[in-house]
Design a protein around this motif. Structure first.
Motif, PDB file in Angstrom:
ATOM      1  N   UNK A  95      38.415  10.209  39.435  1.00  0.00           N
ATOM      2  CA  UNK A  95      38.905   9.417  40.553  1.00  0.00           C
ATOM      3  C   UNK A  95      40.051   8.524  40.152  1.00  0.00           C
ATOM      4  N   UNK A  96      40.533   7.779  41.131  1.00  0.00           N
ATOM      5  CA  UNK A  96      41.641   6.849  40.897  1.00  0.00           C
ATOM      6  C   UNK A  96      41.235   5.787  39.868  1.00  0.00           C
ATOM      7  N   UNK A  97      42.236   5.150  39.332  1.00  0.00           N
ATOM      8  CA  UNK A  97      41.978   4.045  38.410  1.00  0.00           C
ATOM      9  C   UNK A  97      41.186   2.968  39.146  1.00  0.00           C
ATOM     10  N   UNK A  98      40.378   2.231  38.420  1.00  0.00           N
ATOM     11  CA  UNK A  98      39.581   1.182  39.068  1.00  0.00           C
ATOM     12  C   UNK A  98      40.527   0.161  39.703  1.00  0.00           C
ATOM     13  N   UNK A  99      40.215  -0.202  40.946  1.00  0.00           N
ATOM     14  CA  UNK A  99      41.080  -1.121  41.692  1.00  0.00           C
ATOM     15  C   UNK A  99      42.158  -0.408  42.479  1.00  0.00           C
ATOM     16  N   UNK A 100      42.275   0.915  42.335  1.00  0.00           N
ATOM     17  CA  UNK A 100      43.338   1.648  43.026  1.00  0.00           C
ATOM     18  C   UNK A 100      42.840   2.743  43.957  1.00  0.00           C
ATOM     19  N   UNK A 101      41.543   2.723  44.242  1.00  0.00           N
ATOM     20  CA  UNK A 101      40.993   3.714  45.183  1.00  0.00           C
ATOM     21  C   UNK A 101      41.606   3.470  46.567  1.00  0.00           C
ATOM     22  N   UNK A 102      42.057   4.545  47.219  1.00  0.00           N
ATOM     23  CA  UNK A 102      42.668   4.423  48.536  1.00  0.00           C
ATOM     24  C   UNK A 102      41.646   4.038  49.598  1.00  0.00           C
ATOM     25  N   UNK A 103      40.390   4.165  49.261  1.00  0.00           N
ATOM     26  CA  UNK A 103      39.328   3.759  50.185  1.00  0.00           C
ATOM     27  C   UNK A 103      38.565   2.576  49.586  1.00  0.00           C
ATOM     28  N   UNK A 104      39.267   1.792  48.844  1.00  0.00           N
ATOM     29  CA  UNK A 104      38.841   0.521  48.251  1.00  0.00           C
ATOM     30  C   UNK A 104      37.877   0.664  47.075  1.00  0.00           C
ATOM     31  N   UNK A 105      36.643   1.108  47.352  1.00  0.00           N
ATOM     32  CA  UNK A 105      35.655   1.095  46.273  1.00  0.00           C
ATOM     33  C   UNK A 105      34.951   2.423  46.074  1.00  0.00           C
TER      34      UNK A 105
ATOM     35  N   UNK B 130      35.412  17.567  39.910  1.00  0.00           N
ATOM     36  CA  UNK B 130      35.555  17.131  41.301  1.00  0.00           C
ATOM     37  C   UNK B 130      36.605  16.021  41.308  1.00  0.00           C
ATOM     38  N   UNK B 131      37.759  16.334  41.898  1.00  0.00           N
ATOM     39  CA  UNK B 131      38.921  15.452  41.746  1.00  0.00           C
ATOM     40  C   UNK B 131      39.361  14.846  43.073  1.00  0.00           C
ATOM     41  N   UNK B 132      39.616  13.570  43.033  1.00  0.00           N
ATOM     42  CA  UNK B 132      40.188  12.865  44.188  1.00  0.00           C
ATOM     43  C   UNK B 132      41.602  13.380  44.439  1.00  0.00           C
ATOM     44  N   UNK B 133      41.922  13.610  45.693  1.00  0.00           N
ATOM     45  CA  UNK B 133      43.228  14.215  46.004  1.00  0.00           C
ATOM     46  C   UNK B 133      44.395  13.296  45.672  1.00  0.00           C
ATOM     47  N   UNK B 134      44.176  11.982  45.704  1.00  0.00           N
ATOM     48  CA  UNK B 134      45.282  11.039  45.494  1.00  0.00           C
ATOM     49  C   UNK B 134      45.649  10.843  44.032  1.00  0.00           C
TER      50      UNK B 134
ATOM     51  N   UNK C  79      37.979  27.044  31.552  1.00  0.00           N
ATOM     52  CA  UNK C  79      36.553  26.787  31.796  1.00  0.00           C
ATOM     53  C   UNK C  79      36.361  25.790  32.943  1.00  0.00           C
ATOM     54  N   UNK C  80      37.391  24.983  33.188  1.00  0.00           N
ATOM     55  CA  UNK C  80      37.279  23.907  34.177  1.00  0.00           C
ATOM     56  C   UNK C  80      37.755  24.408  35.539  1.00  0.00           C
ATOM     57  N   UNK C  81      36.846  24.387  36.503  1.00  0.00           N
ATOM     58  CA  UNK C  81      37.181  24.759  37.881  1.00  0.00           C
ATOM     59  C   UNK C  81      37.347  23.469  38.678  1.00  0.00           C
ATOM     60  N   UNK C  82      38.508  23.308  39.269  1.00  0.00           N
ATOM     61  CA  UNK C  82      38.829  22.049  39.939  1.00  0.00           C
ATOM     62  C   UNK C  82      38.610  22.176  41.449  1.00  0.00           C
ATOM     63  N   UNK C  83      37.912  21.211  42.009  1.00  0.00           N
ATOM     64  CA  UNK C  83      37.851  21.133  43.473  1.00  0.00           C
ATOM     65  C   UNK C  83      38.311  19.742  43.903  1.00  0.00           C
ATOM     66  N   UNK C  84      38.873  19.691  45.104  1.00  0.00           N
ATOM     67  CA  UNK C  84      39.465  18.453  45.600  1.00  0.00           C
ATOM     68  C   UNK C  84      38.563  17.786  46.635  1.00  0.00           C
ATOM     69  N   UNK C  85      38.478  16.473  46.553  1.00  0.00           N
ATOM     70  CA  UNK C  85      37.795  15.705  47.601  1.00  0.00           C
ATOM     71  C   UNK C  85      38.765  14.605  48.062  1.00  0.00           C
ATOM     72  N   UNK C  86      38.612  14.108  49.293  1.00  0.00           N
ATOM     73  CA  UNK C  86      39.534  13.070  49.775  1.00  0.00           C
ATOM     74  C   UNK C  86      39.450  11.782  48.955  1.00  0.00           C
ATOM     75  N   UNK C  87      38.271  11.507  48.434  1.00  0.00           N
ATOM     76  CA  UNK C  87      38.040  10.320  47.603  1.00  0.00           C
ATOM     77  C   UNK C  87      36.754  10.595  46.843  1.00  0.00           C
ATOM     78  N   UNK C  88      36.654  10.103  45.626  1.00  0.00           N
ATOM     79  CA  UNK C  88      35.416  10.356  44.878  1.00  0.00           C
ATOM     80  C   UNK C  88      34.209   9.692  45.559  1.00  0.00           C
TER      81      UNK C  88
END
Ligand code: FES
Length: 156
Positions: free
Chosen positions: A71-81, A16-20, A39-48
């Motif tokens: 998800x994004x690196x810690x401190x770099x989430x587009x929706x903060x946390x 389950x992957x963050x789109x950013x 084996x890995x099936x990827x799906x996208x979410x707007x943010x983890x």
């Protein structure tokens, strides 16, 4: 759908992957022609942060052998946390799995940036290897496996 008894174990893993970040990294891995296991099936979410414990548990219940959130690196989430909150949810799911006698490593979380295509491929390989070692999920069958098989048939 049930597992064929005599076929070698091939884990079905949901990413389950963050789109950013992670999803963009998956795209980059594709552009760079980096191999990672099918084996890995990827799906996208707007943010983890949108991922809830029930989504992870449902994937396991439906027969996924492993599931991970990227998800994004810690401190770099587009929706903060969002990624920080979801790390706590992932930890809670891991504890819940341990309490019912399942291996917590079937559920994991990773952080990466959109520029980390090679790391995306590496995570997919690591996760596949890790689930290979654990073996099939004790929850046999389930629609996740059946849907994965259908997707493979349709893309063939
Ligand atoms: Fe990527 Fe929140 S936007 S984890």
């Amino acid at each position: 759908m049930t597992r064929e008894k005599d076929t070698p174990f091939e884990p079905e893993i949901l990413a389950i992957c963050c789109k950013y970040c992670a999803y963009a990294a998956a795209d980059l891995a594709g552009s760079m022609r980096l191999d990672y296991p099918a084996n890995v099936k990827v799906i996208q979410v707007p943010c983890t942060g949108r991922v809830d414990m029930i989504h992870l548990l449902k994937a396991i219940e439906e027969g996924a052998d492993g599931v991970y959130v990227a998800g994004c690196l810690e401190g770099e989430c587009h929706f903060l946390e969002g990624n920080l909150k979801t790390r706590k949810k992932v930890e809670a799911v891991r504890k819940a799995l341990a309490q019912i006698g399942m291996e917590p490593d079937r559920v994991q979380m990773f952080n990466l940036s959109s520029a980390m295509g090679p790391r995306f491929a590496e995570i997919a390989r690591e996760m596949t290897e890790s689930i290979h070692k654990l073996g099939p999920s004790p929850i046999a069958g389930g629609t996740f496996r059946a849907e994965a098989a259908n997707t493979e048939r349709q893309s063939a």
